[in-house]
Enzyme design. Structure first.
Site, short mmCIF file in Angstrom:
data_model
loop_
_atom_site.label_atom_id
_atom_site.label_comp_id
_atom_site.label_asym_id
_atom_site.label_seq_id
_atom_site.Cartn_x
_atom_site.Cartn_y
_atom_site.Cartn_z
N GLU A 1 33.17 53.67 -54.88
CA GLU A 1 34.33 53.38 -55.75
C GLU A 1 34.66 51.89 -55.71
OE1 GLU A 1 37.92 56.18 -55.61
OE2 GLU A 1 36.53 56.97 -54.10
N SER B 1 45.69 22.07 -27.41
CA SER B 1 44.88 22.93 -26.56
C SER B 1 45.78 23.55 -25.50
CB SER B 1 43.72 22.16 -25.94
OG SER B 1 44.23 21.05 -25.28
N LEU B 2 45.22 24.35 -24.64
CA LEU B 2 46.04 25.09 -23.68
C LEU B 2 45.69 24.70 -22.26
CD1 LEU B 2 45.71 28.69 -25.17
CD2 LEU B 2 47.78 27.31 -25.12
N GLU C 1 48.80 37.59 -25.40
CA GLU C 1 47.75 37.77 -26.42
C GLU C 1 46.38 37.66 -25.76
OE1 GLU C 1 48.23 34.61 -29.23
OE2 GLU C 1 50.33 35.12 -29.63
N LYS D 1 42.91 36.05 -25.26
CA LYS D 1 42.38 34.73 -25.61
C LYS D 1 40.98 34.95 -26.13
CE LYS D 1 41.81 30.00 -24.07
NZ LYS D 1 40.46 29.76 -24.55
N ASP E 1 37.33 34.32 -27.54
CA ASP E 1 36.35 33.29 -27.27
C ASP E 1 35.52 33.03 -28.53
OD1 ASP E 1 35.02 31.42 -25.85
OD2 ASP E 1 33.81 32.81 -24.68
N ARG F 1 39.02 23.06 -35.77
CA ARG F 1 40.01 22.31 -35.00
C ARG F 1 39.59 20.86 -34.84
NH1 ARG F 1 40.47 21.17 -29.53
NH2 ARG F 1 42.61 20.80 -28.86
N TYR G 1 46.67 33.60 -34.70
CA TYR G 1 47.55 33.59 -33.53
C TYR G 1 48.70 32.59 -33.63
CZ TYR G 1 44.35 29.82 -32.14
OH TYR G 1 43.59 28.70 -32.12
N LYS H 1 43.02 32.78 -17.35
CA LYS H 1 41.63 33.18 -17.58
C LYS H 1 41.23 34.40 -16.75
CE LYS H 1 39.33 30.45 -19.88
NZ LYS H 1 38.93 29.09 -19.81
N CYS I 1 -3.73 38.52 -20.20
CA CYS I 1 -2.63 39.47 -19.99
C CYS I 1 -2.44 39.71 -18.49
CB CYS I 1 -2.93 40.78 -20.70
SG CYS I 1 -1.78 42.09 -20.27
N CYS J 1 -3.60 43.58 -17.87
CA CYS J 1 -4.95 44.10 -18.07
C CYS J 1 -6.00 42.99 -18.20
CB CYS J 1 -5.00 44.99 -19.30
SG CYS J 1 -4.88 44.08 -20.85
N CYS K 1 -0.79 40.37 -25.96
CA CYS K 1 -1.99 40.83 -25.25
C CYS K 1 -2.85 41.54 -26.28
CB CYS K 1 -1.57 41.80 -24.14
SG CYS K 1 -2.88 42.93 -23.65
N CYS L 1 -4.57 48.46 -22.44
CA CYS L 1 -3.67 47.77 -21.51
C CYS L 1 -2.63 48.78 -21.00
CB CYS L 1 -2.97 46.61 -22.23
SG CYS L 1 -1.67 45.86 -21.22
S1 IVH Z 1 47.22 29.24 -29.06
C1 IVH Z 1 49.38 25.60 -28.73
N1 IVH Z 1 46.32 31.70 -28.90
O1 IVH Z 1 42.11 28.61 -27.15
C2 IVH Z 1 48.55 26.76 -28.59
N2 IVH Z 1 44.78 29.90 -28.70
O2 IVH Z 1 42.55 26.29 -25.33
C3 IVH Z 1 47.23 26.58 -29.19
N3 IVH Z 1 42.46 30.62 -28.43
O3 IVH Z 1 41.90 26.00 -29.44
C4 IVH Z 1 46.35 27.73 -29.14
N4 IVH Z 1 42.84 32.78 -28.48
O4 IVH Z 1 40.63 28.15 -29.94
C5 IVH Z 1 46.02 30.39 -28.86
N5 IVH Z 1 45.65 33.92 -28.80
C6 IVH Z 1 45.36 32.62 -28.77
C7 IVH Z 1 44.03 32.16 -28.62
C8 IVH Z 1 43.79 30.79 -28.58
C9 IVH Z 1 41.92 31.83 -28.38
C10 IVH Z 1 41.72 29.33 -28.29
C11 IVH Z 1 41.92 28.39 -29.44
C12 IVH Z 1 42.44 27.12 -28.86
C13 IVH Z 1 42.04 27.25 -27.44
C14 IVH Z 1 43.03 26.47 -26.59
#
Ligand code: IVH
Length: 674
Positions: A36, A83-84, A117, A119, A121, A140, A234, A322, A416, A419, A432, A438
């Protein structure tokens, strides 16, 4: 149709398709069948072709098809992408919470509300919607300036091209909305991609993140479109016309606009809530279907966030706590070469055992000579090994600084290792040339023949096959059917009962289905799906064995390489002799008429990602067997097939008490039923 009628129709169709996209890709709860959906798409595409002036920039027909770029442009983020800070231990997570409280002048006993949340990868992107239309998508980069990957992001099905699904049509879209999120490749997609690359002798991706980054940074969006990328949003960047009091409200708003937010995001009380959330996520990390390397805790109140502010490009209001790392270093003790059923030689690094994320690793595949050279892994080297989900462990890199001075590069043997037959290189792979003479190829092909997805002979696994081959009882697959109880009992570890069970299982397999038999023969390029297609076309083993190249090529999905390998297989006198021997033993070579449509009237529902087939292939298997695929959960559904990452539909199905099966069971159920 007149212009005005076309305009209305295009609008209506676009809205309807967007609704289905949202249900399918964002909510995992489709309400129409693929057929559909395709019909609606075709109708819209035809109208847009007739009235090109009416095609909207966010039309669902415009996801793919853009031309390759020469280079990416750059985009400056209106608000820098931060970044975090990481917390690697419980103590560091507690320290983060203490810092927050000190900074906000709260007492140590007060609890801060956090949003917890997963994180993801993958890689961070920013999407910009102007008047509800996706106008820019960027990576980014260094946080201030990223690459313009708009055309590629448009191919990600869970990213809406236009905001607000029609269900929320009353909601006004903001004049400008910046959204931040993580693009990732689910593990099923990662494994499939690497399998395909390996078969095509292309370098494999080391992990899902690299695969996602490589896919998003393609200059040709048509390549990106073939990669099943996904996103979880996020965060909200700059937004005009809407105000929120908390981060969580922002995420709820994104959801209401049709954007995909991880359903596992939660508000929690205090750092204890974060710690609990972290531990729970770490426990279920392998079941998520995508890579998560920790949890992110964010202070929920936006007022408190701005009071806390930013330090050194990381906000004081958030932390990435982490998980246990899934990378460790260890030493390569040896590089051994394995021989598979096709004769392919695979170098495998033997490692000093090391525990990576709770699993002991002693081997890591190096795939082929090119891969060994690319990584330059040598015996004696210290290497970083990593694993992701249930993906096979990999050597991420060699620590060159720790290389012993006498480490010599690996060279593929010219004979090989099993054999001693000559080794021949085809593309990236060494083979092989010994064929079934073999023992490794012989064992491999018998194991494949007896395996669950082929003849499904219970009790004939690798250990027993090895024993029978070594005792000289198996010289080819057909010998399985000439195995006598006395022969078995003459071997160590066997007793009357286990021998009887094996003989019964072997007998039973004679009446299996033709696609399983053909798949079991291990013809190069003929997997389960191709076997089913061939049976559909030719009906019997004899017809297939006598098929001409032209007939094979006119079969859907059979390309020149597979056609040639089928012809070669049936020309080979050894194979002809084996087939005769199988037939003489009573193995059934025709499709049993009664079995066609054995699933007549049965209704199947798919949820989550299947790892060995696409949904379309799965649906085709159902239809070929006379069954139907349902779009939504309901009492009329006979089987719910749950893949990885199955979500809401699965929960509802178990609530209704429906029969839930896995991919393997589904295969068994449908194998050869058409
Ligand atoms: S928040 C100010 N939330 O982690 C906060 N980042 O080390 C900015 N990432 O560049 C990021 N899951 O690529 C946030 N639930 C999440 C995430 C997240 C993955 C990554 C993101 C960021 C990196 C920071």
């Amino acid at each position: 149709m007149d212009f005005d009628g076309a305009r209305k129709k295009i609008e209506r169709l676009g809205a309807e398709i967007n609704l289905h996209n949202h249900r399918y890709y964002v909510l995992d709860a489709p309400t129409v069948t693929d057929a559909e959906y395709d019909r609606l798409m075709r109708e819209l595409a035809a109208l847009e072709e007739e009235f090109p002036g009416l095609a909207r920039p966010d039309s669902p027909t415009r996801r793919v098809g853009a031309r390759p770029l020469d280079a990416f442009g750059s985009v400056t983020h209106a608000i820098p992408m931060l970044s975090l800070d990481n917390a690697l231990t419980r103590e560091e997570a507690l320290e983060f919470d203490n810092r927050v409280k000190r900074f906000l002048k709260l007492s140590p006993y007060e609890e801060v509300e956090y949003v917890a949340e997963p994180k993801m990868d993958g890689l961070a992107v920013e999407l910009v919607y102007v008047d509800g239309v996706l106008t820019s998508g960027s990576t980014r980069g260094d946080g201030v300036t990223g690459e313009d990957v708009t055309l590629n992001l448009r191919t990600v099905r869970s990213i809406p091209l236009g905001l607000a699904p029609p269900g929320n049509a009353r909601k006004k879209t903001p004049r400008r909305l910046e959204v931040r999120g993580e693009v990732f490749l689910p593990l099923s997609g990662f494994k499939k991609l690497n399998r395909e690359r390996e078969e095509a002798a292309e370098p494999v991706f080391a992990n899902p993140r690299n695969a996602a980054a490589g896919s998003l940074r393609q200059l040709d969006p048509n390549i990106t479109a073939t990669r099943p990328l996904d996103i979880f949003c996020y965060g909200v960047g700059a937004v005009e016309g809407v105000e929120f009091a908390s981060h969580y409200e922002g995420l709820e708003f994104l959801k209401s606009m049709g954007l995909k937010v991880n359903p596992l995001v939660k508000t929690v009380k205090g750092i204890d809530g974060v710690l609990q959330y972290h531990d729970r996520m770490e426990e279920c990390r392998d079941k998520l279907g995508y890579e998560v390397d920790g949890v992110v805790a964010k202070v929920n109140s936006l007022a408190l966030q701005s009071a806390l502010g930013v330090k050194d490009r990381s906000p004081r209001w958030a932390v990435a706590y982490k998980f246990m790392p899934r990378q460790e270093s260890t030493r390569v003790v040896a590089i051994e070469v394995g021989v598979g059923r096709t004769g392919a030689l695979t170098p495998v690094a033997v490692l000093e055992p090391v525990t990576v994320g709770g699993v002991t690793i002693e081997h890591a595949t190096l795939h082929n000579q090119d891969e060994v050279e690319r990584k330059d892994a040598r015996v004696g080297d210290w290497v970083v090994v990593q694993r992701a989900g249930d993906v096979i462990p990999e050597i991420a890199c060699v620590i060159k600084e720790r290389r012993p001075p006498d480490a010599r590069p690996f060279v593929m043997p010219d004979k090989c290792p099993v054999c001693s037959s000559a080794v021949e290189r085809v593309g990236a792979i060494h083979f092989c040339t010994g064929g079934l003479a073999c023992p490794a190829q012989l064992k491999g092909s018998i194991c494949h023949f007896a395996s669950k997805r082929a003849m499904d002979i219970e009790g004939l696994g690798p250990m027993n096959v090895e024993q029978f081959v070594e005792a000289g009882l198996f010289r080819g697959v057909a010998d399985i059917y000439y195995l006598r109880k006395d022969d078995i009992l003459a071997l160590p570890r066997w007793a009357g009962r286990s021998a009887d069970n094996l003989i019964t299982a072997i007998e039973k397999s004679k009446r299996t289905t033709l696609p399983r038999l053909i798949f079991g023969l291990g013809i190069h390029g003929v997997g389960e799906h191709a076997s089913a297609v061939l049976v559909e076309q030719f009906g019997s083993m004899d017809a297939l064995a006598n098929a001409t190249e032209a007939e094979l090529l006119s079969t859907r999905e059979i390309g020149p390489e597979t056609a040639a390998s089928i012809i070669d297989f049936f020309k080979e006198p050894r194979n002809r002799a084996a087939l005769k021997k199988l037939r003489d033993a009573g193995v059934v070579f025709e499709t049993a008429k009664g079995k066609v449509g054995a699933l007549a009237g049965k209704v199947f529902l798919f949820t989550g990602t299947l790892s060995t087939m696409t949904r379309d292939e799965a649906k085709e298997m159902v239809e070929r067997a006379g069954g139907k695929a349902a779009a939504g959960v309901g009492r009329k559904v006979d089987y719910v097939v749950a893949g990885t990452g199955a979500g809401g539909k699965l929960a509802k199905a178990s609530e209704l008490g429906l029969t839930i099966i896995g991919e393997e069971e589904f295969r068994v159920l449908t194998a050869g039923k058409g």
